[in-house]
Design a protein around this motif. Structure first.
Motif, PDB file in Angstrom:
ATOM      1  N   MET A 153      16.532  33.847  30.464  1.00 36.76           N
ATOM      2  CA  MET A 153      15.180  33.327  30.089  1.00 36.76           C
ATOM      3  C   MET A 153      14.226  33.791  31.485  1.00 36.76           C
ATOM      4  SD  MET A 153      12.960  31.041  29.234  1.00 36.76           S
ATOM      5  CE  MET A 153      13.257  30.171  28.059  1.00 36.76           C
ATOM      6  N   LEU A 154      13.333  34.261  30.962  1.00 37.92           N
ATOM      7  CA  LEU A 154      12.274  34.808  31.991  1.00 37.92           C
ATOM      8  C   LEU A 154      11.138  33.729  31.781  1.00 37.92           C
ATOM      9  CD1 LEU A 154      10.955  36.579  33.867  1.00 37.92           C
ATOM     10  CD2 LEU A 154      10.178  38.246  32.344  1.00 37.92           C
ATOM     11  N   ALA A 155      10.921  33.009  32.676  1.00 41.08           N
ATOM     12  CA  ALA A 155       9.480  31.906  32.540  1.00 41.08           C
ATOM     13  C   ALA A 155       8.733  31.825  33.733  1.00 41.08           C
ATOM     14  CB  ALA A 155      10.330  30.519  32.487  1.00 41.08           C
ATOM     15  N   SER A 156       7.420  31.693  33.288  1.00 37.94           N
ATOM     16  CA  SER A 156       6.274  31.939  34.243  1.00 37.94           C
ATOM     17  C   SER A 156       5.835  30.657  34.519  1.00 37.94           C
ATOM     18  CB  SER A 156       5.252  32.660  33.940  1.00 37.94           C
ATOM     19  OG  SER A 156       4.169  32.620  34.695  1.00 37.94           O
ATOM     20  N   THR A 157       5.618  30.035  35.908  1.00 38.98           N
ATOM     21  CA  THR A 157       5.135  28.670  36.333  1.00 38.98           C
ATOM     22  C   THR A 157       3.844  29.102  37.160  1.00 38.98           C
ATOM     23  OG1 THR A 157       6.214  28.499  38.410  1.00 38.98           O
ATOM     24  CG2 THR A 157       7.411  27.618  36.648  1.00 38.98           C
ATOM     25  N   ASN A 158       3.200  30.174  36.958  1.00 40.80           N
ATOM     26  CA  ASN A 158       2.246  30.810  37.545  1.00 40.80           C
ATOM     27  C   ASN A 158       1.047  30.382  36.710  1.00 40.80           C
ATOM     28  OD1 ASN A 158       0.092  32.121  38.552  1.00 40.80           O
ATOM     29  ND2 ASN A 158       1.289  33.940  39.299  1.00 40.80           N
ATOM     30  N   PRO A 159       0.049  29.370  37.359  1.00 40.27           N
ATOM     31  CA  PRO A 159      -1.276  29.044  36.322  1.00 40.27           C
ATOM     32  C   PRO A 159      -1.781  30.290  35.672  1.00 40.27           C
ATOM     33  CG  PRO A 159      -1.052  27.768  38.388  1.00 40.27           C
ATOM     34  CD  PRO A 159       0.034  29.058  38.284  1.00 40.27           C
ATOM     35  N   VAL A 160      -2.007  31.474  36.355  1.00 36.25           N
ATOM     36  CA  VAL A 160      -2.531  32.643  35.889  1.00 36.25           C
ATOM     37  C   VAL A 160      -1.288  33.533  35.423  1.00 36.25           C
ATOM     38  CG1 VAL A 160      -3.944  34.418  36.194  1.00 36.25           C
ATOM     39  CG2 VAL A 160      -4.423  32.455  37.721  1.00 36.25           C
ATOM     40  N   HIS A 161      -0.910  33.602  33.935  1.00 38.45           N
ATOM     41  CA  HIS A 161       0.276  33.979  33.520  1.00 38.45           C
ATOM     42  C   HIS A 161      -0.042  35.730  33.333  1.00 38.45           C
ATOM     43  CE1 HIS A 161       2.319  30.337  32.721  1.00 38.45           C
ATOM     44  NE2 HIS A 161       1.235  30.045  32.110  1.00 38.45           N
ATOM     45  N   SER A 162       0.976  36.407  33.363  1.00 37.00           N
ATOM     46  CA  SER A 162       0.925  37.694  32.952  1.00 37.00           C
ATOM     47  C   SER A 162       2.084  38.289  32.447  1.00 37.00           C
ATOM     48  CB  SER A 162       0.917  38.497  34.619  1.00 37.00           C
ATOM     49  OG  SER A 162       2.266  38.396  35.154  1.00 37.00           O
ATOM     50  N   LEU A 163       2.975  37.404  32.028  1.00 42.63           N
ATOM     51  CA  LEU A 163       4.104  37.882  31.006  1.00 42.63           C
ATOM     52  C   LEU A 163       3.861  38.373  29.607  1.00 42.63           C
ATOM     53  CD1 LEU A 163       6.965  35.208  31.663  1.00 42.63           C
ATOM     54  CD2 LEU A 163       6.695  37.413  32.718  1.00 42.63           C
ATOM     55  N   SER A 164       2.833  37.767  29.125  1.00 44.32           N
ATOM     56  CA  SER A 164       2.526  38.159  27.653  1.00 44.32           C
ATOM     57  C   SER A 164       1.953  39.665  27.907  1.00 44.32           C
ATOM     58  CB  SER A 164       1.429  37.378  27.122  1.00 44.32           C
ATOM     59  OG  SER A 164       1.862  36.083  26.780  1.00 44.32           O
ATOM     60  N   SER A 165       1.030  39.969  28.751  1.00 48.74           N
ATOM     61  CA  SER A 165       0.319  41.392  29.113  1.00 48.74           C
ATOM     62  C   SER A 165       1.646  42.253  29.459  1.00 48.74           C
ATOM     63  CB  SER A 165      -0.525  41.318  30.221  1.00 48.74           C
ATOM     64  OG  SER A 165      -1.619  40.424  29.869  1.00 48.74           O
ATOM     65  N   LEU A 166       2.547  41.959  30.184  1.00 48.72           N
ATOM     66  CA  LEU A 166       3.824  42.655  30.553  1.00 48.72           C
ATOM     67  C   LEU A 166       4.441  43.010  29.628  1.00 48.72           C
ATOM     68  CD1 LEU A 166       5.773  43.802  32.903  1.00 48.72           C
ATOM     69  CD2 LEU A 166       6.552  41.580  33.146  1.00 48.72           C
ATOM     70  N   LEU A 167       4.613  42.104  28.601  1.00 45.48           N
ATOM     71  CA  LEU A 167       5.815  42.386  27.598  1.00 45.48           C
ATOM     72  C   LEU A 167       4.855  42.664  26.538  1.00 45.48           C
ATOM     73  CD1 LEU A 167       8.079  39.127  28.007  1.00 45.48           C
ATOM     74  CD2 LEU A 167       8.607  41.336  28.644  1.00 45.48           C
ATOM     75  N   GLY A 168       3.775  42.817  26.210  1.00 49.86           N
ATOM     76  CA  GLY A 168       2.850  43.192  24.991  1.00 49.86           C
ATOM     77  C   GLY A 168       3.098  42.257  24.032  1.00 49.86           C
ATOM     78  N   GLN A 169       3.380  41.060  24.132  1.00 48.54           N
ATOM     79  CA  GLN A 169       3.678  39.992  22.861  1.00 48.54           C
ATOM     80  C   GLN A 169       3.109  38.770  23.520  1.00 48.54           C
ATOM     81  OE1 GLN A 169       8.193  40.692  22.794  1.00 48.54           O
ATOM     82  NE2 GLN A 169       7.712  38.558  21.857  1.00 48.54           N
ATOM     83  N   ASP A 170       2.866  37.816  22.471  1.00 50.27           N
ATOM     84  CA  ASP A 170       2.565  36.514  23.045  1.00 50.27           C
ATOM     85  C   ASP A 170       3.501  35.593  23.191  1.00 50.27           C
ATOM     86  OD1 ASP A 170       1.168  34.271  23.456  1.00 50.27           O
ATOM     87  OD2 ASP A 170       0.374  33.796  21.343  1.00 50.27           O
TER      88      ASP A 170
END
Length: 280
Positions: A1-18
């Motif tokens: 599990m890769l989870a983001s607790t950052n209020p300004v997320h970047s995982l969707s951009s990083l992975l190219g999917q929502d």
């Protein structure tokens, strides 16, 4: 599990999917799930839980007022968002559905407050339990009512919360299960920031796994006709790398090069992972 607790997320951009708002399988990686935690949803859920607990207490104490004013006061606390995110974080870990959990935390002091919340929570809950026990004892001594003794609605919640916080603290401070890694650039300001962060995390006995240096320019790529700007950057980075070796002796886990393009899809992510775990 890769989870983001950052209020300004970047995982969707990083992975190219929502991956916002719910755990989502990452395309092309059957054993990887990503999740951008919905900060707003987490906070609203916490507000509703607090409203419910305060309403229970007011009814138990026979106080004729609405809970909303108390809820507003409680949730205006500057640390409320961090505590709500911490609750969400430990919920994920306690569900124990995945072999490994990787959390991308905010690149500010919020991360320290977030992970230090277990110690703060534990002290607060212990004080609250003690206060509730003293209040219940005093109420029994002063009460002349023959009504059946009611169960304190908050005591069970506090005892459960204390156990959760204790388990969270045990998990976060167990160096066989948990490590916190810091990513820095070979520049003065990022080095100074993580130097302070490492000291802060040691205050809470949270294991530090090491330091990762990112975006180092390959010296071999610098030629005679390379622009002076790049040559100056390489010289600056060499100087700061000496600082890194001195400050974090034995803690540098990987040095990642400055790539020709940003890491913004799973192919680039895999390339970065290969570099990260390459044998030196």
């Amino acid at each position: 599990m890769l989870a983001s607790t950052n209020p300004v997320h970047s995982l969707s951009s990083l992975l190219g999917q929502d991956v916002f708002g719910k755990p989502t399988m990452v395309k092309g990686f059957p054993n990887l799930t990503a999740y951008e935690i919905d900060t707003h949803d987490t906070i609203e859920k916490s507000k509703n839980e607090i409203r419910e607990k305060i309403a229970w207490f007011l009814k138990f104490a026979d106080i004729k007022t609405k809970a909303d004013e108390f809820v507003e006061s409680a949730t205006m606390n500057p640390a409320f968002e961090e505590s709500a995110m911490f609750e969400n974080m430990i919920d994920l870990m306690f569900d124990d559905e995945y072999e490994v959990y990787v959390f991308d935390t905010a690149p500010t002091a919020n991360a320290r407050r977030l992970l230090g919340m277990s110690s703060v929570y534990e002290m607060w809950v212990n004080k609250m339990v003690q206060s509730r026990e003293e209040a219940a004892s005093l109420k029994d001594l002063l009460s002349y009512s023959k009504k059946k003794k009611e169960k304190d609605p908050l005591m069970g919640y506090l005892l459960n919360l204390r156990e959760r916080m204790h388990n969270a603290k045990e998990l976060l401070t167990d160096d066989s299960l948990t490590s916190f890694f810091f990513v820095t650039l070979p520049e003065a300001l990022p080095i100074a920031v993580i130097t302070r962060f490492i000291g802060w995390f040691k205050e809470f006995n949270i294991p530090v796994g090491g330091v990762i240096v990112n975006m180092l320019i390959d010296k071999d790529s610098v030629k005679q006709d390379t622009p002076d700007f790049v040559k100056n950057r390489v010289a600056m980075q060499e100087e700061h790398m000496q600082t890194i070796w001195n400050e974090f002796d034995g803690q540098v886990r990987a040095i990642l090069p400055l790539l020709e393009t940003e890491v913004c899809d799973t192919a680039m992510l895999k390339r970065m992972a290969d570099l990260l775990f390459a044998e030196n």
